[in-house]
Design a protein around this motif. Structure first.
Motif, mmCIF file in Angstrom:
data_model
loop_
_atom_site.group_PDB
_atom_site.id
_atom_site.type_symbol
_atom_site.label_atom_id
_atom_site.label_comp_id
_atom_site.label_asym_id
_atom_site.label_seq_id
_atom_site.Cartn_x
_atom_site.Cartn_y
_atom_site.Cartn_z
ATOM 1 N N ARG A 1 -5.727 -8.832 -2.450
ATOM 2 C CA ARG A 1 -6.779 -8.861 -3.776
ATOM 3 C C ARG A 1 -7.798 -7.614 -3.451
ATOM 4 O O ARG A 1 -8.305 -6.846 -4.107
ATOM 5 C CB ARG A 1 -7.200 -9.931 -4.048
ATOM 6 C CG ARG A 1 -6.419 -11.140 -4.795
ATOM 7 C CD ARG A 1 -7.003 -12.163 -5.359
ATOM 8 N NE ARG A 1 -8.150 -12.990 -4.664
ATOM 9 C CZ ARG A 1 -7.518 -14.022 -3.490
ATOM 10 N NH1 ARG A 1 -6.292 -14.299 -3.700
ATOM 11 N NH2 ARG A 1 -8.811 -14.581 -2.508
ATOM 12 N N GLU A 2 -8.153 -7.941 -2.018
ATOM 13 C CA GLU A 2 -9.534 -6.967 -1.813
ATOM 14 C C GLU A 2 -9.031 -5.520 -1.702
ATOM 15 O O GLU A 2 -9.764 -4.579 -1.841
ATOM 16 C CB GLU A 2 -9.985 -7.452 -0.337
ATOM 17 C CG GLU A 2 -10.494 -8.622 -0.200
ATOM 18 C CD GLU A 2 -10.903 -9.214 0.957
ATOM 19 O OE1 GLU A 2 -10.441 -8.459 2.047
ATOM 20 O OE2 GLU A 2 -11.829 -10.159 1.097
ATOM 21 N N ALA A 3 -7.799 -5.335 -1.529
ATOM 22 C CA ALA A 3 -7.033 -3.958 -1.416
ATOM 23 C C ALA A 3 -6.749 -3.446 -2.905
ATOM 24 O O ALA A 3 -6.297 -2.083 -3.001
ATOM 25 C CB ALA A 3 -5.889 -3.760 -0.565
ATOM 26 N N GLY A 4 -7.137 -4.232 -3.792
ATOM 27 C CA GLY A 4 -6.826 -3.685 -5.161
ATOM 28 C C GLY A 4 -5.437 -3.682 -5.520
ATOM 29 O O GLY A 4 -5.102 -3.136 -6.718
ATOM 30 N N ILE A 5 -4.450 -4.347 -5.073
ATOM 31 C CA ILE A 5 -3.095 -4.589 -5.214
ATOM 32 C C ILE A 5 -3.106 -5.737 -6.210
ATOM 33 O O ILE A 5 -3.188 -6.847 -6.178
ATOM 34 C CB ILE A 5 -2.404 -4.511 -4.192
ATOM 35 C CG1 ILE A 5 -2.461 -3.221 -3.356
ATOM 36 C CG2 ILE A 5 -0.704 -4.853 -4.437
ATOM 37 C CD1 ILE A 5 -1.739 -3.392 -2.017
ATOM 38 N N PRO A 6 -2.128 -5.543 -7.332
ATOM 39 C CA PRO A 6 -1.986 -6.691 -8.219
ATOM 40 C C PRO A 6 -1.223 -7.781 -7.532
ATOM 41 O O PRO A 6 -0.405 -7.879 -6.607
ATOM 42 C CB PRO A 6 -0.990 -6.352 -9.357
ATOM 43 C CG PRO A 6 -1.324 -4.647 -9.104
ATOM 44 C CD PRO A 6 -1.844 -4.263 -7.793
ATOM 45 N N THR A 7 -1.727 -9.296 -7.729
ATOM 46 C CA THR A 7 -1.250 -10.312 -7.141
ATOM 47 C C THR A 7 -1.052 -11.454 -8.300
ATOM 48 O O THR A 7 -1.574 -11.167 -9.402
ATOM 49 C CB THR A 7 -2.277 -10.970 -6.313
ATOM 50 O OG1 THR A 7 -3.426 -11.173 -6.665
ATOM 51 C CG2 THR A 7 -2.739 -10.108 -5.131
ATOM 52 N N ARG B 1 -5.867 -13.030 -0.207
ATOM 53 C CA ARG B 1 -7.157 -12.521 -0.196
ATOM 54 C C ARG B 1 -7.108 -11.018 0.201
ATOM 55 O O ARG B 1 -7.840 -10.158 -0.545
ATOM 56 C CB ARG B 1 -8.000 -13.263 0.825
ATOM 57 C CG ARG B 1 -9.631 -12.981 0.811
ATOM 58 C CD ARG B 1 -10.486 -13.861 1.582
ATOM 59 N NE ARG B 1 -10.193 -13.749 2.935
ATOM 60 C CZ ARG B 1 -10.793 -14.175 4.009
ATOM 61 N NH1 ARG B 1 -11.458 -15.175 3.744
ATOM 62 N NH2 ARG B 1 -10.336 -13.987 5.290
ATOM 63 N N LYS C 1 0.772 -1.149 -0.139
ATOM 64 C CA LYS C 1 0.090 0.038 -0.016
ATOM 65 C C LYS C 1 0.892 1.163 -0.135
ATOM 66 O O LYS C 1 0.443 2.190 -0.715
ATOM 67 C CB LYS C 1 -0.924 0.070 1.180
ATOM 68 C CG LYS C 1 -2.034 -0.929 1.166
ATOM 69 C CD LYS C 1 -3.041 -0.836 2.398
ATOM 70 C CE LYS C 1 -4.182 -1.731 2.386
ATOM 71 N NZ LYS C 1 -4.952 -1.878 3.566
ATOM 72 N N GLU D 1 2.328 1.649 -3.422
ATOM 73 C CA GLU D 1 1.360 2.039 -4.438
ATOM 74 C C GLU D 1 0.837 3.551 -4.191
ATOM 75 O O GLU D 1 0.897 4.325 -5.194
ATOM 76 C CB GLU D 1 0.253 1.209 -4.347
ATOM 77 C CG GLU D 1 0.070 -0.038 -4.870
ATOM 78 C CD GLU D 1 -1.197 -0.291 -5.591
ATOM 79 O OE1 GLU D 1 -2.240 -0.023 -5.013
ATOM 80 O OE2 GLU D 1 -1.400 -1.177 -6.560
#
Length: 599
Positions: free
Chosen positions: A437-443, A434, A414, A417
């Motif tokens: 992903r929920e934070a919108g960070i590429p995985t 999980r 975070k 970003e």
């Protein structure tokens, strides 16, 4: 100059050019060309033919054999399948079409004979994998076109060599036989012998390595010896069939999935860099002023025809029906730099064509140098601007690849970003990703060390790797594996659990550099649970590093963000910073006291 001093000079000039290219972010091939011309025809300091005499051609031939074998080791058919339909079409359709277009360009652009044009046109299929990778990193091209260009260069490397070898074998058969039937029989003999010896040599090596017949420390040495043996045996039975044999041997071994093949391939890459540097300098120095004077307006016309007609037509025809946007097709059609393999093979076959009675074969080396210099300069300086114009530029700053999904690695992602640094979090456990992903960070869910990750991830957009799992051994494995690709200075891992295993701890030479002051996984988890978090704070003239440390005495500095992107630090020594730099640190949660600008 005596041979020993000559070898020392070649090593100094070749490797020195490679280092200067790395230091100043320039194409190594252009510097090697300039250096070879300076020590060769410009000053006369190095005259390879006079120094080595009759050994000059065998030296070049053996070096080219090893280079082509290493190129064959890159042709994994599974990798070709995974690379996608666009690359497959550039190989299946583009290689023969490129051979035809290149042959016509040489014939009518440079004015060479059909014999020289066909042989030279075959090796021109190769787009230079050692050249295009640095260009892609400098231009920061988007993932898909970058991946297509990279895999086209890798796969076509041995195919172009095979095309040139086969073409030369045809003319060798025609010129060496009095009848058409005799020429055909000679050609069949050459291809059959090379194929049998190449695959037999590869099978024996694979069998011996799998059965443990060769100790680990001798595998590279045995492989080198086998390459030289297969080349010499094939060449002794049938002249000039050795290059085809060792190329096929490399292709066979590339598809056997030997456990130790990656380590062998890396060593071969290092050896190839040395050989490529030496061959390039030798061939450049062997040019005479008469050779350089043969370069004329027709040479310029030849380079322009290749760049503006042959390459675009080949790519655009090959990519019909692939569904790629026109911008990506245009970029791929424009970019096609040639590399050292073109020079090495054309230099060898040029002299062989002269021996067969094809006089203009002597011009191949000079034309190869002109094409390499022209394409590298044109594409090197135009790639980044064209990518920006077409909207194909990836992230402007190199990012961080974090291996290991956790609460604190999410916290770090975070912060990155927020500082506009690209970040990717990788983990084999879907559940651990999980929250990321929920934070919108590429995985990326999967094994980062697998072939699937290598083929599907665009690693060019990341400048550093951080191994941050709860397993010290796995972190060390990731650091060791990514070291050669990213550079040891750009591979980090979190602190190890010192003293927990005593003498059973992993050796310090394995793994990556220490991430910051060496905080361990457990300490990171504990600090984040206590309310600590990663933050980036901009320094200024009024609020410098000393002021920041005074305001945050417990902060642990792990890196900083500047114009060049993210730079991670090792140890607890404060980095050298200047106003405008943003410090990235793990610190206690504090109320904003108006000091510094948190970004």
């Amino acid at each position: 100059m005596d041979p020993v001093t000559t070898f020392a000079l070649i090593g100094l000039v070749g490797i020195g050019s490679q280092w200067l290219a790395w230091r100043f972010q320039l194409p190594a091939i252009v510097l090697m060309l300039a250096a070879g011309l300076v020590v060769g025809p410009a000053t006369g300091l190095l005259v390879p033919q006079a120094t080595f005499g009759e050994l000059f051609k065998p030296i070049i031939a053996v070096a080219v054999a090893v280079i082509l074998f290493e190129g064959g080791l890159t042709l994994n058919f599974k990798s070709l399948k995974d690379a996608g339909p666009s690359v497959t079409r550039l190989v299946v359709i583009g290689a023969p079409l490129g051979w035809l277009m290149s042959t016509l360009a040489i014939r009518y652009g440079a004015g060479l004979s059909w014999e020289s044009s066909i042989v030279f046109g075959g090796i021109m299929i190769v787009t230079g994998p050692t050249v295009i990778t640095p260009l892609l990193r400098q231009a920061r091209l988007q993932s898909r076109p970058a991946r297509i260009l990279k895999w086209e260069a890798i796969v076509n490397d041995p195919i172009g060599a095979l095309a040139a070898v086969l073409a030369f074998e045809v003319f060798l058969a025609l010129y060496g036989s009095l009848t058409l039937a005799g020429a055909i029989w000679h050609l069949v003999q050459g291809i059959t012998l090379a194929t049998v010896l190449g695959f037999a040599g590869g099978w024996v090596i694979a069998w011996a390595f799998r059965r443990g017949k060769v100790p680990e420390y001798m595998k590279v040495s045995v492989l080198f010896g086998a390459v030289l043996l297969i080349y010499a045996a094939s060449d002794y039975v049938l002249h000039e069939s050795g290059l085809l044999a060792v190329t096929l041997m490399g292709i066979y071994l590339a598809n056997t999935h030997l456990p130790s093949l990656d380590e062998i391939r890396r060593f071969k890459e290092h050896a190839t860099i040395i050989l490529v540097s030496g061959v390039f300098v030798l061939l450049a120095a062997s040019l005479t002023m008469a050779d350089l004077q043969t370069l004329s307006l027709r040479t310029v016309l030849f380079v322009l025809v290749v760049v503006l007609i042959a390459r675009p037509v080949t790519v655009l025809v090959s990519l019909i029906g692939t569904g790629l946007p026109w911008q990506e097709k245009a970029m791929i059609a424009w970019i096609g730099p040639r590399g050292v393999v073109l020079v090495a093979v054309s230099g060898l076959f040029g002299t062989q064509l002269v021996d067969l009675g094809v006089a203009d074969g002597a011009q191949l080396t000079a034309l190869a140098f002109a094409l390499v210099a022209g394409t590298v300069v044109l594409h090197g300086f135009s790639m980044a601007p064209l990518a920006r114009f077409l909207g194909l530029t990836a992230a402007s700053k190199p990012g961080l690849l974090i291996v290991g999904g956790s609460r604190w690695s999410l916290n770090l992602a975070k912060a990155l970003e927020k500082a506009e640094i690209p970040v990717l979090v990788v983990d084999r456990n879907w559940f651990r990703l999980r929250a990321v992903r929920e934070a919108g960070i590429p995985t990326y869910h999967g094994e980062i060390l697998s072939e699937a990750a290598e083929h599907s991830l665009d690693l060019a957009k990341y400048g550093a790797v951080l191994a941050a799992t709860d397993n010290d051994g796995y972190n060390a494995l990731v650091g060791t594996d990514f070291g050669p690709e990213f550079g040891r200075n750009n591979v980090f891992q979190i602190g190890r659990c010192e003293g927990a295993e005593g003498r059973q701890e992993l050796p310090a030479q394995l793994g990556g550099r220490q991430f910051g002051p060496g905080t361990s996984y457990e300490d990171f988890a504990r600090l984040v649970a206590e309310g600590w978090s990663f933050r980036t704070t901009r320094l200024s003239e009024e609020f410098g590093l000393e002021d920041y440390m005074a305001a945050n005495p417990d902060a642990k500095i792990f890196g900083y963000v500047g114009e060049g992107g993210l730079r991670l630090v090792e140890g607890d020594n404060p980095p050298e910073v200047r106003p405008g730099i943003r410090i990235m640190a793990l610190s206690k949660k504090r109320e904003d006291r108006g000091q510094g600008a948190v970004a």
